[in-house]
Every structure is written in structure tokens, then in C-alpha cells.
Enzyme design. Structure first.
Site, mmCIF file in Angstrom:
data_model
loop_
_atom_site.group_PDB
_atom_site.id
_atom_site.type_symbol
_atom_site.label_atom_id
_atom_site.label_comp_id
_atom_site.label_asym_id
_atom_site.label_seq_id
_atom_site.Cartn_x
_atom_site.Cartn_y
_atom_site.Cartn_z
ATOM 1 N N GLN A 85 69.783 23.092 5.878
ATOM 2 C CA GLN A 85 70.134 24.147 6.855
ATOM 3 C C GLN A 85 69.039 25.206 6.878
ATOM 4 O OE1 GLN A 85 72.821 23.850 8.796
ATOM 5 N NE2 GLN A 85 73.338 21.979 7.701
ATOM 6 N N TYR A 113 77.845 18.665 2.405
ATOM 7 C CA TYR A 113 77.946 17.815 3.609
ATOM 8 C C TYR A 113 77.644 18.600 4.888
ATOM 9 C CZ TYR A 113 83.092 18.963 3.576
ATOM 10 O OH TYR A 113 84.314 19.565 3.553
ATOM 11 N N GLU A 114 77.581 17.858 5.997
ATOM 12 C CA GLU A 114 77.113 18.409 7.289
ATOM 13 C C GLU A 114 75.692 18.924 7.187
ATOM 14 O OE1 GLU A 114 78.425 17.910 9.978
ATOM 15 O OE2 GLU A 114 80.420 17.357 9.289
ATOM 16 N N GLY A 115 74.882 18.278 6.389
ATOM 17 C CA GLY A 115 73.517 18.739 6.170
ATOM 18 C C GLY A 115 73.523 19.683 4.986
#
Ligand code: FAD
Length: 592
Positions: A441, A434-436
Site C-alpha cells: 500500500q 490481505y488486500e495488498g
């Protein structure tokens, strides 16, 4: 049952010996005297080890449940949340204008690490609220801030972020959720969001959702996305709670880990929302939240590795298996403890050197972020923007690896649930996604951040490494053990960056085939830099007759291990990067 002991000594070493925080001219840093941070960290250590850590396994086993549209958290969560809230832990680094304590982000990071290590699923409720707070604080109108922030700082109301839809997670331009203007400054939001962490629960009286949606008639794709504040229960102008908004939980996701956190399918049916920031600039506003959130997720990687390591080290000292190859070490027992075996030592050293290096990297990153936001320093902003995908991607990939290594030390006892080691690996796994997701990234790092502002920030990073080496080369021991390996690793990083510059424009596949390797190469150099700086600090402390010589000697030995055993990975990553796209893209899609 696993346990957690807050590593306050190491935290204070980084804050004071390494980063010298109280001498910094950053606003608020003068308050970070050693006695003060020690007291704060010890108090946080108590609540995390005594209250949150015992609830970690309860959360894993019970999970959350949805009954008649209401989400219930596991036994004990509600009471613990109240304790955290009344203890003032939720607003430590928030703005005093809204009830926060105004501490620098760096101190908030150290405390958050303890919360996450002791109970990742629990810590996410307040972590997401803090991210939503940051977005409203930066992009909200005065009226929005006054209406929402005080209750979010105290976690009377919690927050969420709603990006993901069933058909889009990474490619948010495909988003379908709609926001129709009502002509009175409000919008009606309709759509479905999935995988929403802390989407609903029984620990707060309201949930403030930040929802990405498209205003009909706006630009196509990602440029047409706006961000909205959509409370679960509408808030009257006088701050009291009004009618229920059109927000409901469709279902709870069954998942691999973080069972104590409610991951919800959220349905928005003509729910009333107000615009946060400008129309069609939703990603900008969401990124404020996501940069904090990405640092926070990187921290989850470190935190998971630390708690798993602590338990593995204790088990390795306790469990008797086999005899040391160099002679019996426990003659009164039937066997020697696991810790005598070199391969167990290797695994423990991998973990210890990662955890302490990552902690230094993260707190230094938090200080750079403080420099950027408190002093409006554009260079610091560029540097932390470059490092954020490395912090998120490298620390969570390696953090997960370390939980697996810790689990391995338990043998079969790590695979069964009794000792809690399986939970650490299961919980840590999500931080890579999650969060990319971490692949994205790496893409962000190579595709955007490397060339940002003409490559100025990566050049500044190289210069920083070079200057540190040059300034300290006279110290023979430091040079041999720390600076020479750092120099070689930094050269690998520069060679990789040069490869991308030379090849990237001609053949983008060549750059992107090496993006994950580049993120790891960069991460190793950052940890190498941190260990070189800690090596210098520890050496100086010993030379000055520090009273706790064992602590500093341990630091030096751990750092030497990282430089000798981990940092050489940069050469492998460089070789992979320089092999280009051909080996990676050789097969047609139907050959897989
Ligand atoms: C437990 C849990 C909690 C979550 N919490 C939230 C939340 O609170 N709010 C929220 O909005 N979302 C949340 N998410 C969603 C999460 O952020 C997404 O799952 C994640 O961003 C990936 O999106 P996706 O699942 O649609 O995968 P996809 O976008 O389909 O990607 C699949 C894979 O392909 C890779 N990929 C995609 N595009 C590219 C590309 N161009 N180049 C290279 N690789 C690529 C990705 O790295 C990934 O590995 C959560 C998810 C889970 C499982």
C-alpha cells in the site's frame, strides 16, 4: 466474555454534526435524515451486539471444518447469517434494480463497521460478496448482472475474490491459472488459488468466484490477466441451479485468527467461467472490487480497535490494582481501579483518539467515494484513489497497535483466552496483510498515487488543509489546540512529498525506503484534519448551548490529546524519510 456496544452516538455525530449528510446534494443523501440514520444504526447495533458479538468467540474456538469436500461454519453462524439476510442487511447500499435498498455507501460503511467490530470473521462472508457484487455491477454485461446480482445482493449466493496462488500474491504477473476459450463464449479455467476467504461454506446455496487467470497467447505478465465469473454450481439461463462446476476445496488453512472465516485452497479443474469485463483487463475489473475492499479492510482496523478499546475501558474501571499517586480514590476498596493510573489513561486516550479520528476519516472517505461514483466527479475520484492506500495501510497498522494496547491493559489476563482480548489482536493482524500487504500500500501511495495526474490530487489535499486553517484561524482556542499542530504536521507532509519529488527520480530507493513512514505521516495528517474539523464542530455546539455538553467536551479533550500526543509523530516520520536510502540499504543481503 467480551462485549460490543454499537457507538451509534458517535456515528450520528460524524454523519450529522460533522459531515452534515442530509444537506449534501449527493443523490440519496437527502434520505439520510438524523431520525432515519438513528433508527437504522440502532437496529444494526442490536443484531451486532446481541447476535454476532456472542458468536465471535464461538467462531474463534470452533473454527471451520472440511468434511468430504464440504466446509462447515461454526455453531450458530448459519442461523445468524439467515437472520442477517432476512433482515435486509446484506443489500443496504446495493442497487434497487437487483433487490438492494439503494442507500449511499456512507451508511453502508457505518453498518459494516458494526458487523466487523462484533464479529470480523462472520462479517467477511457478506463483505466479500459485496465486493464481488460491485465488480459484476460495474463490469458485467446485462445478462451477467441479471443472472448473478439478485442472489448476491440477498446473499443467497456469496462471492469471493481469487487472486493469490502459491508462488504469487503481490506479483500477480507470475500467475499460472489458465482460461481456455471454448468458442461458445465460455472459458475452461484450470489452476490452484490459495488463501481464498469465504471460499466455501454451508451458509449459501452457491458461491460465485471471481477468478483471475491468463488466456493462453495473451500478453506476458500482469497485462495478460483476465477476470472470470466461475460459479461453484452452474446457473441455468432461467436462474435455477444446474450441475456442479469443476470447483473444489483442496484444504482449509490453519491460521492465527479469523477462525470463523473459511480460508480455502481452491482447485479449478476445467471449470466453466465467463469473462467479466474485457480480455486482458482483469486487473482493472478486480480493482473495482479491491478499492471497495481496501476501504472495507481499513474499516476492519478501526472496528477491531473500537471493540478492543470498549472492553479495555470497562476493565480499567473495574480491576483494582495499586493506589493513585495523588491520593486514594477508592477508600472503601482494597485498591483503586486501574483507570486512576496515568499510564493506563495514556493507553486509553491513544485508543479513543485513534478510534474516533479514524471513524471520521473513514466516513469522510466514504462520502468522497460517493461523490466520485454518484456524480462521476473526477476530482473526488482522484482524491479517494490517493487516500485509499492510506485508509487501508494506516488504519490497519494503527488499529492493530490499538488492539495490543487494549490487551496490555488486561495484563496477563489479556494474554490468556478467557477475556477474548487475544482474539481481537489475532483477528486484527490479517487486515495488515490481505488486500495488498501494507508495505505494498505504501509503495502504491509513493510510487503511483502521489504523482497521479501530475500530483494534482495531493496538491488539492494540501490546499484543502490550508483553506480549513485559514478560514478558522480567528478562533484563538481552535488555532492553539488544533490548527497550529495541524499546520506543522501538514508542513511535514509537504516536505516529505518534496523530498520524494527531488530524490525519487535520481534514487528510487530513497523514496521507497521512506514509503511506510510516508503512509503513516499522511495518515496522521488526515486524522489531524479530522480532529481539527471535529474540534470546530464540538466548539460550535458548546457555544450554541448544546444540551449534551459532556459529549462535546469529551470530544474536544480527546481531540486535544490527539493533536498534542499523536500528531507530533509526523516530525519523526519526516526525519526518517529525509535520511534517505543509505541507512536502510547499507548492508548487503548476506549481512543479514
Ligand atoms: C487469512 C487470509 C485471507 C486471504 N484472503 C484472500 C482472498 O480472499 N483472495 C486472495 O486472492 N488472496 C487472499 N489472501 C492472500 C493475501 O492477499 C496475500 O497473502 C497478500 O496479498 C500477500 O501476498 P503473499 O502472501 O504472496 O506475500 P508476498 O507477495 O510474497 O509478499 C511478502 C512480503 O513482501 C512484501 N513485498 C512484496 N513485494 C514487494 C515490493 N515490490 N516492495 C516492497 N515490499 C514487497 C509484501 O508487502 C509482504 O510483506 C489472504 C491471505 C490470508 C492469510
Amino acid at each position: 466474555m467480551p462485549s460490543y456496544t454499537a457507538p451509534t452516538k458517535d456515528m450520528n455525530f460524524i454523519l450529522h454534526d460533522l459531515l452534515n449528510v442530509s444537506q449534501s446534494d449527493l443523490p440519496g443523501y437527502d434520505e439520510l435524515e438524523a431520525d432515519f440514520t438513528k433508527a437504522v444504526l440502532e437496529e444494526a447495533g442490536k443484531i451486532t451486539s446481541e447476535v454476532l458479538a456472542p458468536l465471535n468467540v464461538v467462531g474463534d474456538r470452533e473454527g471451520c471444518r472440511l468434511e468430504n469436500g464440504v466446509v462447515y461454519t461454526p455453531t450458530g453462524f448459519k442461523e445468524a447469517f439467515e437472520q442477517v439476510r432476512t433482515g435486509g442487511w446484506t443489500g443496504l447500499d446495493s442497487d434497487p434494480a437487483y433487490g438492494g435498498q439503494g442507500m449511499p455507501y456512507i451508511l453502508g460503511s457505518a453498518v459494516s463497521e458494526m458487523f466487523s467490530a462484533s464479529n470480523q470473521a462472520f462479517a467477511m462472508y457478506q463483505g466479500l460478496t459485496h465486493g464481488a457484487y460491485a465488480s459484476i455491477h460495474t463490469h458485467g454485461s446485462d445478462a451477467q448482472k441479471a443472472k448473478y446480482l439478485p442472489n448476491m445482493v440477498s446473499c443467497e449466493w456469496t462471492g469471493t475474490m481469487n487472486l493469490t496462488e502459491p508462488h504469487c500474491g503481490t506479483d500477480l504477473g507470475l500467475m499460472r491459472t489458465k482460461a481456455v476459450p471454448q468458442g461458445d463464449g465460455t472459458y475452461k479455467i484450470t489452476g490452484q488459488k490459495i488463501f481464498i476467504s469465504a471460499g466455501d461454506h454451508d451458509m449459501s446455496s452457491n458461491v460465485i468466484h471471481l477468478v483471475l487467470a491468463k488466456i493462453p497467447g495473451g500478453p506476458e505478465g500482469i497485462k495478460g490477466v483476465s477476470l472470470f465469473i466461475v460459479p461453484k454450481i452452474l446457473v441455468n439461463d432461467d436462474g435455477t441451479l444446474g450441475a456442479a462446476n469443476g470447483v473444489s476445496v483442496g484444504s482449509l488453512e490453519e491460521k492465527m485468527g479469523i477462525h470463523g472465516n473459511s480460508t480455502c485452497v481452491m482447485n479449478y479443474d476445467d471449470s466453466i467461467g465467463t469473462l467479466l469485463g474485457d480480455e486482458h483487463k482483469g486487473m482493472r475489473a478486480m480493482f473495482t472490487m479491491m478499492n471497495f475492499a481496501r476501504m472495507g479492510v481499513g474499516m476492519q482496523g478501526l472496528a477491531a480497535a473500537d471493540v478492543a478499546y470498549q472492553n479495555a475501558a470497562a476493565y480499567a474501571r473495574d480491576r483494582l490494582q495499586g493506589r493513585a499517586v495523588t491520593g486514594v480514590e477508592n477508600p472503601d476498596g482494597p485498591a483503586d481501579p486501574l483507570i486512576v493510573h496515568p499510564d493506563i489513561r495514556r493507553a486509553l486516550m491513544d485508543q479513543k483518539s485513534f478510534v474516533e479520528g479514524a471513524r471520521a476519516f473513514l466516513y469522510w472517505g466514504a462520502m468522497v467515494l460517493d461523490q466520485a461514483r454518484l456524480k462521476d466527479d473526477k476530482d473526488a475520484d482522484g482524491l479517494i484513489s490517493l487516500l485509499t492506500p492510506v485508509i487501508k495501510g494506516f488504519l490497519t497498522d494503527r488499529g492493530y497497535d490499538m488492539t495490543v494496547q487494549a490487551q496490555q491493559i488486561y495484563g496477563g489476563h489479556g494474554y490468556i483466552e478467557e477475556h477474548g482480548m487475544s482474539q481481537f489482536t489475532r483477528d486484527a493482524r490479517i487486515a495488515m496483510i490481505y488486500e495488498g500487504a501494507n508495505g505494498v500500500q505504501a509503495l502504491d501511495l509513493v510510487g503511483r498515487k502521489l504523482a497521479q495526474d501530475g500530483g494534482k490530487h495531493v496538491m488539492a489535499f494540501f490546499e484543502m488543509v490550508k483553506a480549513f486553517i485559514k478560514d478558522n484561524e480567528a478562533d484563538e482556542a481552535l488555532k492553539k489546540d488544533f490548527l497550529d499542530p495541524l499546520k506543522a504536521a501538514s508542513k511535514d507532509l509537504q516536505a516529505a512529498a518534496m523530498f520524494f519529488m527531488a530524490e525519487g527520480m535520481k534514487n528510487p530507493n530513497a523514496a521507497l525506503s521512506g514509503s511506510t513512514d510516508f503512509m503513516h505521516l499522511f495518515g496522521h495528517v488526515c486524522l489531524g484534519l479530522m480532529w481539527a474539523r471535529m474540534g470546530k464542530t464540538a466548539g460550535e455546539a458548546l457555544a450554541n448551548g448544546a444540551s449534551d455538553a459532556t459529549f462535546y467536551e469529551t470530544k474536544l479533550a480527546t481531540g486535544r490529546y490527539y493533536m498534542a500526543r499523536q500528531l507530533p509523530a509526523t516530525a519523526m516520520h519526516l526525519a526518517r524519510i529525509q535520511s534517505g536510502a543509505d541507512p536502510v540499504m547499507a548492508l548487503a543481503a548476506d549481512q543479514f
